[in-house]
Each structure stands twice: as structure tokens, then as C-alpha cells.
Design a protein around this motif. Sequence first.
Motif, PDB file in Angstrom:
ATOM      1  N   UNK A 199       0.828  -1.208   0.000  1.00  0.00           N
ATOM      2  CA  UNK A 199       0.000   0.000   0.000  1.00  0.00           C
ATOM      3  C   UNK A 199       0.862   1.258   0.000  1.00  0.00           C
ATOM      4  N   UNK A 210      -3.295   0.543  -3.612  1.00  0.00           N
ATOM      5  CA  UNK A 210      -3.013  -0.848  -3.263  1.00  0.00           C
ATOM      6  C   UNK A 210      -2.477  -1.526  -4.511  1.00  0.00           C
ATOM      7  N   UNK A 334      -8.860  -3.393  -9.866  1.00  0.00           N
ATOM      8  CA  UNK A 334      -9.356  -3.620  -8.506  1.00  0.00           C
ATOM      9  C   UNK A 334     -10.797  -3.175  -8.328  1.00  0.00           C
TER      10      UNK A 334
ATOM     11  N   UNK B 517     -10.228  -6.907  -4.648  1.00  0.00           N
ATOM     12  CA  UNK B 517     -10.872  -5.676  -4.184  1.00  0.00           C
ATOM     13  C   UNK B 517      -9.887  -4.885  -3.325  1.00  0.00           C
ATOM     14  N   UNK B 518     -10.155  -3.607  -3.202  1.00  0.00           N
ATOM     15  CA  UNK B 518      -9.334  -2.808  -2.288  1.00  0.00           C
ATOM     16  C   UNK B 518      -9.507  -3.293  -0.858  1.00  0.00           C
ATOM     17  N   UNK B 519      -8.439  -3.236  -0.113  1.00  0.00           N
ATOM     18  CA  UNK B 519      -8.508  -3.657   1.284  1.00  0.00           C
ATOM     19  C   UNK B 519      -9.196  -2.618   2.146  1.00  0.00           C
ATOM     20  N   UNK B 520      -9.241  -1.373   1.641  1.00  0.00           N
ATOM     21  CA  UNK B 520      -9.914  -0.343   2.428  1.00  0.00           C
ATOM     22  C   UNK B 520     -11.225   0.025   1.752  1.00  0.00           C
ATOM     23  N   UNK B 538     -13.234  -1.569  14.403  1.00  0.00           N
ATOM     24  CA  UNK B 538     -12.729  -1.314  13.063  1.00  0.00           C
ATOM     25  C   UNK B 538     -11.301  -0.805  13.096  1.00  0.00           C
ATOM     26  N   UNK B 539     -10.574  -1.126  12.040  1.00  0.00           N
ATOM     27  CA  UNK B 539      -9.244  -0.572  11.870  1.00  0.00           C
ATOM     28  C   UNK B 539      -9.349   0.577  10.869  1.00  0.00           C
ATOM     29  N   UNK B 540      -9.092   1.790  11.369  1.00  0.00           N
ATOM     30  CA  UNK B 540      -9.241   2.977  10.533  1.00  0.00           C
ATOM     31  C   UNK B 540      -7.874   3.472  10.098  1.00  0.00           C
ATOM     32  N   UNK B 549     -12.107   5.170   1.023  1.00  0.00           N
ATOM     33  CA  UNK B 549     -11.075   4.172   1.287  1.00  0.00           C
ATOM     34  C   UNK B 549     -10.435   4.451   2.646  1.00  0.00           C
ATOM     35  N   UNK B 552     -10.258  -0.422   7.003  1.00  0.00           N
ATOM     36  CA  UNK B 552      -9.807  -1.728   6.537  1.00  0.00           C
ATOM     37  C   UNK B 552     -10.980  -2.691   6.619  1.00  0.00           C
ATOM     38  N   UNK B 553     -11.210  -3.429   5.581  1.00  0.00           N
ATOM     39  CA  UNK B 553     -12.432  -4.225   5.476  1.00  0.00           C
ATOM     40  C   UNK B 553     -12.493  -5.312   6.556  1.00  0.00           C
ATOM     41  N   UNK B 583      -7.187 -10.876   2.538  1.00  0.00           N
ATOM     42  CA  UNK B 583      -7.271 -10.706   3.978  1.00  0.00           C
ATOM     43  C   UNK B 583      -8.480  -9.870   4.373  1.00  0.00           C
ATOM     44  N   UNK B 585      -9.693  -7.614   8.017  1.00  0.00           N
ATOM     45  CA  UNK B 585      -8.958  -6.957   9.091  1.00  0.00           C
ATOM     46  C   UNK B 585      -9.919  -6.507  10.173  1.00  0.00           C
ATOM     47  N   UNK B 596      -6.069  -9.784  11.398  1.00  0.00           N
ATOM     48  CA  UNK B 596      -5.822  -9.916   9.964  1.00  0.00           C
ATOM     49  C   UNK B 596      -5.950 -11.383   9.639  1.00  0.00           C
TER      50      UNK B 596
END
Lengths: 347, 799
Positions: A199, A210, A334, B517-520, B538-540, B549, B552-553, B583, B585, B596
Motif C-alpha cells: 500500500x 493498493x 481492482x 478488491x481494495x482492502x480499504x 474497526x481498523x481505521x 477508502x 480496513x475491510x 485478507x 482486518x 488480519x
Amino acid sequence: MSDHRQDVQQMREAFAVALAEADGSDQLEALRVRFLGKKGELTSALKSLGRLPAEERPEAGAAWNALRGEIERALESAKSRFRLLEAEAEEHRQSVDVTQPGCGRPYGAFHPVVQVMHDVVDIFVGLGFSVASGPEIEDDFHNFEALNIPPHHPARDMQDTFYLERKGLLLRTHTSPVQVRSMLRHGAPLRVVCPGKVYRRDSDPTHSPMFHQLEGLLVDEDVSVADIKGCLEVFVNEIFGRPLKARYRSSFFPFTEPSMEMDVECVACSGRDSSCRICKGTGWLEIMGLGMVHPNVLRSGRIDPERYNGFAWGMGLDRIAMLKYGLNDLRVLFQGDAAFLSSGGVL
Amino acid sequence: MLLSLRWLRELIDLPLDGSTLADRLTFTGTEVEGIGRPCEKLKGIVIARVTSLETHPSRSDLLLAHLDRGGRKALCVTAARNLSENDLVCYAPPGATLADGTVLGEREFAGVVSQGMVLSAEELGLPSVETEVGILVLPEGHEPGVDAVTSLGLDDEIFELSITPNRGDLLSVLGVAREVQALVPGSQIREFEVDLPRDEAVWPVGFKGITIADAGCPLYGLGFIDDITVAPSPLDARIRLALLGQRPISNIVDATNLTMLFLGQPLHAFDFDRLPEPEITVRGARQGEMIRTLDGKDRLLEEGDLLITSGGRPVGMAGVMGGENSEVHEGTVRVLMEAAWFDPVRVSRTSRRLGIASEAAYRFARVVDPARCLVSLNYVHSLLAGWGAGRPEARIQVSRQREWDLHEVTLTRKKLERYLLWDDLTEAETILYRLGFQAQSRQEDRLSFIVPSYRPDVRIEEDLIEEVARIRGYDDEIIPSRLPGRPKDRGDIGATFRLWRKLREAAMARGYMESVQYSFISPESIEAIGLGEDSEERLLLANPLSREQSVLRPLLLPGFIEALQANLRKGWRQALRLFECGDSYGGGDGLELFREKRRFGAIVFVGKERQVLYGTRRREDFFSVKADVDALFRACRVRPDYRPGKLPFGHAGQTAMIHVDGEAVGFLARLKPILEKELDLGGALYAFEFDLDVLLERDLPSFATEVPFPAVLRDVSFLAPRNVAVADVEAFIRSHGGAMLDKVELFDVYEGDSLPVGFRSLAFSLSYRHADRTLVDAEVEADHQVLREALESAGYRLR
């Protein structure tokens, strides 16, 4: 004598004519009745044998019986022929249009970057490297300090980092932290590749916040620059399916010394098109950074840099996928775009 | 960094053209990203002298300029008011091309034909060198008739250099010249000497001296310039700056900039008369202290920031930016010129925190050469004196807190051979010598070198090896390619990757498309599926690019839904199956808390088409998706169990938790129809997700190797209460079917109006089998009867 021979021959011919005209099993039955039935022609002829002189009877009987056998066999074989024809006619009634689509789900589709990741891994596994993985949520130590990037070092400007609100955590900016984790876990000698998401705080048509990298690390005694050249050239030729010219430029990464960048001949134009969109007319594509592992990084991995040395590289898998599959917008990768994904077809 | 090739050539004899030099620099680690020719469109422009001026016969707003362009005469009509007779100008005759590409011709102005035109700075493509409105008047020294582009140095090539963070020494013409001297055989830096008086006596102007109260500034020098006339700097200086993308400002500022560009040492000029006291103190800032920098912004300081103060008041942020209060201005008469060495980490920290990316901070953070520090003061003095801009004091004041140790690094034949398969120490010494490294002690297999003061990046033997290697290059003739020998083991793709591969291949075979997909994701996409409440889990991101974005999902589903919506917006109508191995999160998806986790996730959208080819056989439903989950697990040799479950986004009647070995590892659910409607999907959406780790390292399957004796088949059909799960019925049958019961298979489920309310009809096919012999009907009949009675007495109504 000649009479019954003539009669037998006449009936044989009459049967042949009638059989040739038959075009179904019903008519076969009528034929059987006509010749072999209780009042059939051949039955009548056999019945009339008694009227012949005794010395002629055996021969005439044999002749008529022989004809009877012929007719029975002919009818039998015609019958089975008609059965096959009728069965086939039934099949024709059941015919399908073979050009209609198949029923059920079509094969899915692979994602170009994931496919490239698996392909790249296979190539390096063949060279004796094992797959290692590490977390995407990292700390400053593994992502920077252990890689010889102290706080406030200008090298940190090279990578814009995403930080988490939870103190001390960040999203790894490269797969390099896995180097240190692998050294700590396995020691030397060591051959690992670490593929995964990374990232950086950057977004435009050529930068995605990403993306995917694959990091490689080899630690052993007496490793030279020649060794990494060999490994990476095997890789490049395999992944693009043909031998490509390679060249190396000096560069700088805090975690390698010496450091280089590898260029390969343009996969699109091989340097023959000065207006090539892919290589911008230079004939060369920048493909990855590499170098000999910095002694400080080996120390971070608790490996004695006097006894061991090694090499490492890091490549952008997205870029390789784009080059390999001729894609030009990184961001479409993505978005889960079904039209894009399904257009790539199957493996 | 931009570099003028012409300036470089003034400093070093260079037997190469620009593009060859660019290649050489690029290959040795200083990438030339581009070569600019800012005035390349200019053609046919010559120097001319205005021999006489007269007013246009019919238009008083125009002038006729008679020109001498080196023996030939020309006449131009101009509206400019700043011309005088004898001025030297740039003249574009008919046929010449201006900076914007305009090709000139003859043009008539009220009866007078103008043969081309005399040019302004803008028409030359350098608007920033203009100091007055009108025609650019040149200083004496240019020859009429000569090509103006050459004469003014506009034919320069500007290299755009990408200088790596370790090579702060290359951030100047001198630095690049030193590098080039090592790269290009036969090139030689011209001697340029600037006097460096070491006198540290007190000036006669009442200056009270320099006080250093912070270890972050071990060297601080000040020059003093008196009788200053602030004015534009000479044209050649302005052109040089303009070609390098810098805006000429005034002689004082331009001189400091040119010195920095030339020698790499940032300088700062204080208006001596605006300092609160005639003294300078360098000290650390106090928490909360403020300074207004010369860009007019108020900056809040922290402990650790390095300050230049006078009379106790901040007048500059050391190495980052000067203060507004002591800035040089039009009326400045006396200047204190600062050249110092500031701690790179301190400068870097301050400039990053405040977001000030000044040229000075950039250089200080990359370590300036302490040996150049004071020389640069003398250089700027000589520039200003030469321009007649002021009268520099011959002496400079210096406060030196420490000396820089000479650094010595040893190169051994052994390591050189190890890294480069080459061990010629003699040639290595030659290369290093050209780079400024002096061999100190010499033994057969080792050489020690003194590292020059401008190369603080070279600290260990490997650094020396890189210096040698980058000059020699990495071509095959220099160092071959080979494969590393002695692998300890075969390469192993590893359990996780192997599992991933199985799953993706199975999923693709079953018609799923692989996605990444984006992780965020956005907080809204999480709330949209009813997962808002557990937000503390949540992880911000602290510094997201956008709100879309920023989280973190916690699971893969929200990203899938957004992707589906995007597809629908683009007109997708068919069924859609997407999967991703990636992953998740943080926690709070109702399963358990985690940080994670490697997950497999997928969605199946039934599609918006009312008509489906081949009818219902192809319509997706809960069970078609469940078969996929079974298949994926089976590919990994795992048999999952399904239990009715409850999820904030799951259909109340079509949600299952997936269990493996008694542990919940994921879910399979249809989205709540109310959410399908809110999200405007236009069709049912099924989703499943599970953790990968539980699937790792499973045992090999065992095959049935012995040929079994024939089975006896019996069917049993009964009404069962609707709320009893098939799995429970099956378990009941197994526990009451006797030792010979082998297989139990559901073959019919019927629910309908013809049945009593609350019941459904289930039909199972049972096979009885004995391991050692063929069964006879009678034996089975007995067991089967026991089972029927057990079912009956348990409340199932046999049919």
C-alpha cells in the motif's frame, strides 16, 4: 426335373423383387405370409411335392427347403436392418441443435494479477525458492528500521505510507518486511519469495493505493551479483515466454548495497518502434529493483554478515501483469468489473 | 533536480554530447529522466543594435527602430517605450521562429513595413527574466549579427536528474561535475578557486557574534555585505535561473540561489538592520514558540526544531525557511549571509512536520558537505561584488563546535571477489581515486580509503564495492549471469499458497470470476449491511486518501456489494459470481474478533434477467451456492457442517454458519431482501466467506479399497415437523438404523398445501450392507422395521 428347378428359380426371383420393394417391417410380415404362411406360395409348393414321382421328390424337396432357408434368412436380416433404421428415425426425432449454448455455468475467469502472482511463484519455486508470507498491517520496525531506513531518513520520502489510527501500525509499503521475518524464522541459508498486497498513498492511472509485489531473498555463503542476474533472467524469460534482453542500472535502496534496477527489452516493440506507447520509445522497460542485501538488514535478521551475504529483489506484479496482458489502466484491476474480468477468457 | 549542461561544461571539460552523458549518468545511478531544451523552438534570432529611433510618420504610438544586425540593416516597427538608441536587442527577422512557434514575416503598420520584430523576454520564452515592460535590452558584450540563442546561452540542455536520497552530494553543479569526472575518462574539472580567509576576528560594525546553543548546528558561518543596492541581477544570471525553472527575484536572493545550485550549500540572507539585536544565536525551539516564515505563514514550533534567533526572537527556522521579520527587501542596505551545517534529521523532521519542502531543507536533509560551507560564503560574496551589488566584508565569522572526522573504509580483495567475481584491487583503486577516495594504507589484499567529506553515504566496505561496480557496470562482459548453486532444499510453494491455488481453481471451474478488491472500504459500505454498531473494532486509516477508502475491510462482503453495484450501474444484468482470496482486518462481523485473517469470499448474484436460458435449471438459489461451498471444501478435503445462523445482513431464514470440526469458520447466506431492495440490486444476492487457516494441513483421504458385498435398498418416507432440520433427521435415522445401515440419502423434500400445517414430507433412500456377506431381505426387514417404529414413536408420520 427341369420343371421344379424352374419353379424354384421363379419363386426366388419373385421374392427378391418383392423384398426389394419392401420399405418397412409391416411389409416384411406380409412377405412372410405370402411365401411362408400356411397358405403361402412356398408352403403350397412343398405340399404339392407329393404329386411328384418318388425319385424326383428328394431333390425337389431339398431345392424348395433351401429356398425356404434363403427366404427366412433374408427376411431376418431385412428385419434387423429396418429395426436400426426405425431406431435412427426415432433419434432424428430427438435431435438437438448442437450450436445452442451448453447448459450450466460457464467456466469462470482468472484475475490477471493473481494469475501472474501464481506464475511467478512457480518459476521461483523451480529455482529452489519457497513461499513466505507476512502481515499487511506492519509496524515501523519491520517496514522501515529493520530495512536500514531510520526515522527521518530521506529514503522515507520514496514511499508515502498509510498509517492506522491505532498507534504504531501501518500498512506495509513493500513486501520487504517479510525478508526480515523470514530471516528471523529460518536463519541462513535461505531462499524465499514473498508475494502480496502492498500500500502507498498514491492514486493516478499508473499508481494505485493498493498494488502487488513479490519480494525475493537469497542468503548463502559467497553470493555474487552474477547469481541474482542469473535468477532474474530465468524469471523474465519464463514469464514473458521468450528470451528478452536485460540490462542493469545502478540505483539506491536502503536495504541493498549495491543496488540496481533491471530493465528488459520492450515486450511490445523490442525497441523497434520509436513511438511505442509501452516503452515510450526507449526500447526498455523498467521491471524491478534488486541488489545485494545490506549487512544491516542481515543483522536485523540475526544473520552474521561476515559469513553470509545474499541478494534480494522486489517487483511490481501489477506492472508485469499489465505488460504481459497488454493492459493500460491499473485502477480497473481492482474494481471487480465483470465485463473486464470475463473478457480475459480462461487459462 | 534540474541541471544546466552548459553550466556543467563551464566547470568541466567534457568530451561527450548530452545524450551520451545522460546514458552514462543513468547507468551509474543518477537517472536522467528527461533532457529539456526550453528554447528549442527559437530559430533565426540575431543580436542587433538600435542605430536610431524615430516616431512613426502617421502613428505616434509606434516607433521605427533602425537596426544594425552586423553590417546589414533592418527596420522594425515597435510599440515598446523602453528602447533607446545604441541598445542591444534580440531581433527576429522575417522567417525567424519565436518561442511559441510563431514564424515571422514582414508586416505593414500604417504604410511602414516592419521587417520582423525586436523581442521581449516573453517572446524569447523566458518571461521571468523581464525586469521592465517592453523589449528585452541586452547588456554590452553581445556582437550584432551573431545568433542570439547561442550568444545568450539559450541553447542549453536541461537535464532532469532523479537523485537518490543517499546522494545529497549530487544536488549541485559541482557535485555532478565530480561524478562526471569519475564516469567519463578524459574529463577534468577546471580549477576554480575562491579565497577563503580564516580570520575570525570581530567585524567593525558592532556585530556581537554568534552563539551556538544546540548540538544540531556544529558549524555556522556568517558573511557581511555592506552598501547594498537591491536590484535585478545581471541578465545572464537571470537567464540561468529561468532556464532552471527558478524565478529571478533580486541580486541578493539570486546570488544565494545560484551559489546553492552551483556548490550545493544553501545560504540565507538576513537584513542586518532588521535583526532585533546585532547577534545571532542558534538554539532549539521551545514548545509552542511561533515564527512567521517569509511565505507569510505562522508556524507553531516544537521542541527539537532548530531556530536561528536574534535578541531572543526567532528570525529563521534553521535550514528550512527564513523568518519574515528579517527578510531582505528592496531597501536593504546591509546583509548577514548565513552558511551552516544543520543536523539532517532535525531539518528533515521539521520540514516534514510542517510540510515545507524548500530547496534548502531538501539539501540539508540529504547532508551538505561541511567542507563547502564556508567556501560558498566567499563564492556568493564574489558574485555580489562582481555584480556591483554591494561591498562584502573580506572576513567571515565562524562558530565551529566540532571537526569532522575523516572516515576510513577498507576494501578487501576477498569481498570484492565475492560480490563481483573480480578481484583487481589496482583497477578498483583507480576507479575510487577518480571518485575522490584516497588510498591510505595498502596491503596485498586490502586497501584503506579516506572517504571524501561530500560522501557521507559511504560508510562500509559494501559501499565501496558499489562505487566500483556502478562505474564498471553490470553488463555480461563485466559480470556474467549464473544460477546460484547449492540449494539447501527444493522450493516449496507452502500450505497456504497451495490451498489458495486449489480454491481458486475449483471456484473458477464452478463459474466464479476471480477479483481483487481494495482492502480499504468506506464506512458507509459497512453500515449499509448493518454492521455499524461494532465500530470500535474497526481498523481505521489515520491518513486515508478519501473517505471511500478509509476503513480496513472487516469482511469481504461490502467490497463485493460495491463492485456488484458498479457492475449493475454499467448495465450488467446476468448472473454474477465473484470470488477473492484475500485478507480481512479487524473484528466485529459477528463471528469473532480478529486482526488480519486470510479469507475466501464470494458472492452469487442471481441476475436481473427475467428469462433464463434452459429455465429453472440454471437459476441460482441457496442450494446451488451451498453446493459450491461443499465443492470448495471438498477440494481441500474438508467436510463442513452447516447450522442455522444469524447475521446482521443475513436473510433470517437463509443464513448458515459454516462449521469445521465444531468451530464456526464462516457463513453462507442470502442477503436480507430488505437490503437487496435498499441497495437496489434487483435480484437475490448470496454470499459466503470462510477463513482459510482451518483448511490447512488436512490428512490424506482414505479410499475404500475392498469390493463391498451388495447392498439391500429400502426407502422410507414420512411427514416431519418443518422446524426439524434434515441434518437432525438424518442423525436420528443413523442412530436407529442398526449396525448394517450404510448410506442415508435424502431424495425428496415436499412442502405444500396438501400436507398438514407445519409439516413437510421427507423421503430417504437407505442402503443396508454387511461387511462380510451378502444380506438377505429378511435380515434387513427386521432392522428396517425397528427404524420405522422408532421414527413413528418419535413423532414422524410414516407415509
